[in-house]
Design a protein around this motif. Structure first.
Motif, mmCIF file in Angstrom:
data_model
loop_
_atom_site.group_PDB
_atom_site.id
_atom_site.type_symbol
_atom_site.label_atom_id
_atom_site.label_comp_id
_atom_site.label_asym_id
_atom_site.label_seq_id
_atom_site.Cartn_x
_atom_site.Cartn_y
_atom_site.Cartn_z
ATOM 1 N N THR A 99 8.303 -37.803 -12.712
ATOM 2 C CA THR A 99 9.655 -37.550 -12.770
ATOM 3 C C THR A 99 9.939 -37.836 -11.161
ATOM 4 N N ASN A 100 11.194 -37.704 -11.056
ATOM 5 C CA ASN A 100 11.745 -37.721 -9.466
ATOM 6 C C ASN A 100 11.638 -36.081 -9.279
ATOM 7 N N ASP A 101 11.443 -35.184 -9.841
ATOM 8 C CA ASP A 101 11.712 -33.692 -9.350
ATOM 9 C C ASP A 101 10.932 -33.772 -7.914
ATOM 10 N N GLY A 102 11.377 -33.238 -7.177
ATOM 11 C CA GLY A 102 10.823 -32.921 -5.808
ATOM 12 C C GLY A 102 10.848 -34.245 -4.869
ATOM 13 N N LEU A 103 11.308 -35.336 -5.535
ATOM 14 C CA LEU A 103 11.564 -36.417 -4.485
ATOM 15 C C LEU A 103 12.460 -36.186 -3.174
ATOM 16 N N GLU A 104 13.595 -35.397 -3.263
ATOM 17 C CA GLU A 104 14.390 -35.100 -2.193
ATOM 18 C C GLU A 104 13.653 -34.465 -1.195
ATOM 19 N N GLU A 105 12.754 -33.540 -1.563
ATOM 20 C CA GLU A 105 12.045 -32.572 -0.691
ATOM 21 C C GLU A 105 10.988 -33.509 0.071
ATOM 22 N N PHE A 106 10.361 -34.489 -0.889
ATOM 23 C CA PHE A 106 9.478 -35.304 -0.272
ATOM 24 C C PHE A 106 9.955 -36.207 0.831
ATOM 25 N N GLU A 107 11.187 -36.938 0.409
ATOM 26 C CA GLU A 107 11.667 -37.668 1.454
ATOM 27 C C GLU A 107 12.278 -37.074 2.741
ATOM 28 N N LYS A 108 12.703 -36.042 2.649
ATOM 29 C CA LYS A 108 12.875 -35.117 3.986
ATOM 30 C C LYS A 108 11.467 -34.826 4.803
ATOM 31 N N ILE A 109 10.416 -34.471 4.026
ATOM 32 C CA ILE A 109 9.262 -34.463 4.951
ATOM 33 C C ILE A 109 8.813 -35.635 5.554
ATOM 34 N N LEU A 110 9.160 -36.801 4.745
ATOM 35 C CA LEU A 110 8.868 -38.184 5.525
ATOM 36 C C LEU A 110 9.505 -38.293 6.616
ATOM 37 N N LYS A 111 10.904 -38.199 6.266
ATOM 38 C CA LYS A 111 11.963 -38.494 7.309
ATOM 39 C C LYS A 111 11.541 -37.471 8.590
ATOM 40 N N LYS A 112 11.273 -36.199 8.399
ATOM 41 C CA LYS A 112 11.171 -35.284 9.589
ATOM 42 C C LYS A 112 9.966 -35.765 10.354
ATOM 43 N N ASN A 113 8.980 -36.433 9.694
ATOM 44 C CA ASN A 113 7.552 -36.846 10.530
ATOM 45 C C ASN A 113 7.443 -38.166 10.541
ATOM 46 N N ASN A 114 8.553 -38.854 10.592
ATOM 47 C CA ASN A 114 8.449 -40.321 10.819
ATOM 48 C C ASN A 114 7.208 -41.037 9.944
ATOM 49 N N LEU A 115 7.349 -40.724 8.700
ATOM 50 C CA LEU A 115 6.343 -41.163 7.900
ATOM 51 C C LEU A 115 6.726 -42.371 6.828
ATOM 52 N N LYS A 116 5.948 -42.824 6.300
ATOM 53 C CA LYS A 116 6.335 -43.646 4.840
ATOM 54 C C LYS A 116 5.226 -43.554 3.884
ATOM 55 N N PHE A 117 5.298 -43.586 2.594
ATOM 56 C CA PHE A 117 4.592 -43.464 1.710
ATOM 57 C C PHE A 117 4.117 -44.912 1.504
ATOM 58 N N ILE A 118 3.096 -45.399 1.654
ATOM 59 C CA ILE A 118 2.611 -46.983 1.187
ATOM 60 C C ILE A 118 1.102 -47.017 0.688
ATOM 61 N N ASN A 119 1.112 -47.661 -0.512
ATOM 62 C CA ASN A 119 -0.168 -47.930 -1.002
ATOM 63 C C ASN A 119 -1.089 -46.528 -1.081
ATOM 64 N N GLY A 120 -0.256 -45.377 -1.582
ATOM 65 C CA GLY A 120 -1.268 -44.135 -1.554
ATOM 66 C C GLY A 120 -1.364 -43.256 -0.315
ATOM 67 N N LYS A 121 -0.880 -43.931 0.671
ATOM 68 C CA LYS A 121 -1.173 -43.211 2.089
ATOM 69 C C LYS A 121 0.210 -43.002 2.867
ATOM 70 N N LEU A 122 0.017 -41.942 3.513
ATOM 71 C CA LEU A 122 1.035 -41.636 4.344
ATOM 72 C C LEU A 122 1.009 -42.347 5.956
ATOM 73 N N GLU A 123 1.847 -43.152 6.368
ATOM 74 C CA GLU A 123 1.826 -44.030 7.457
ATOM 75 C C GLU A 123 2.906 -43.887 8.406
ATOM 76 N N GLU A 124 2.607 -43.821 9.681
ATOM 77 C CA GLU A 124 3.731 -43.892 10.518
ATOM 78 C C GLU A 124 4.651 -44.818 10.527
ATOM 79 N N VAL A 125 6.028 -44.688 10.877
ATOM 80 C CA VAL A 125 7.159 -45.695 10.865
ATOM 81 C C VAL A 125 7.032 -46.333 12.076
#
Length: 125
Positions: A99-125
């Motif tokens: 589901t998309n439950d929590g997607l907004e929170e996850f996107e905020k965490i990614l943005k705050k830390n300059n990260l992307k979720f790619i192929n199962g891993k968090l990577e710096e932008v």
């Protein structure tokens, strides 16, 4: 946590997730593997039923750690796909929490830390 059980004789795996300490997840009598097998049988999981022999399994306690529930769900889907554990393992679905439950929170965490979720891993932008 994302964890893996593997049948060392057949190579079939089970990918699971828990937000509890791993040993609490399977705290039934008899140890982790015995408890997992018992749980599979209680849930009437007929998939590879004859392979569920305690001595044949090893546990990878932790494959990965997530930063929030949405990330945990995404990692579970990623690892089930990576190990093909629906078709060639003990998982019955591609992830029970799609589901998309929590997607907004996850996107905020990614943005705050300059990260992307790619192929199962968090990577710096």
């Amino acid at each position: 946590y994302i964890y893996k059980f593997e049948n060392i004789k057949t190579g079939h795996v089970y990918i699971g997730q828990t937000t509890y300490p791993f040993k609490m997840r399977y705290s039934f009598e008899g140890g982790i593997i015995k408890s997992w097998i018992k749980e599979r049988k209680i849930k009437n999981n007929q998939k590879f039923k004859n392979e569920l022999i305690e001595e044949d399994f090893v546990v990878t306690e932790m494959l990965d750690v997530a930063c929030c529930q949405y990330h945990l769900n995404a990692l579970e889907v990623y690892y089930i796909n990576k190990y093909d554990s629906c078709k060639n393992g003990y998982n019955n679905t591609i992830g029970n929490h799609n589901t998309n439950d929590g997607l907004e929170e996850f996107e905020k965490i990614l943005k705050k830390n300059n990260l992307k979720f790619i192929n199962g891993k968090l990577e710096e932008v």
